[in-house]
Design a protein around this motif. Structure first.
Motif: not given
Length: 102
Positions: A10, A14, A89, A91
């Motif tokens: 990522p 992420r 995914l 944050r």
């Protein structure tokens, strides 16, 4: 973890998470209807990016690491399918909590 999942990295802050499986059957074998199943808000971190970049170019490392069990928001995340499995995914700042190992 083989192939594509091992090579998946990522970007920035992420975090790639595999959600826990939904309980579809009770211990006695009774099937639970879809409408009655609880949403899965727990998951396992599979891959982590380098972290958020600051204005001077350095990175702020993510709070979670690979293998951590985390509490996820009810909504959000981007669905990603790798090797016929669904991952999400998020944050780093969207993850609500990290479970401590005792």
């Amino acid at each position: 973890m083989a192939g594509v999942l091992r090579r998946f990295v990522p970007l920035f802050d992420r975090v790639l998470v595999q959600k826990a499986e939904v309980v579809t059957k009770t211990a006695s074998g009774i099937l639970i209807p879809e409408k009655s199943q609880a949403k899965v808000l727990m998951g396992k971190v599979v891959a982590v990016g380098e972290g958020q970049r600051t204005e001077n170019g350095s990175f702020i490392p993510p709070v979670v690491s690979v293998g951590d069990e985390v509490l996820l928001p009810e909504f959000g995340g981007t669905k990603v399918t790798l090797e016929e499995k669904d991952y999400f995914l998020f944050r780093d700042s969207e993850i609500l909590a990290k479970m401590k190992n005792e």
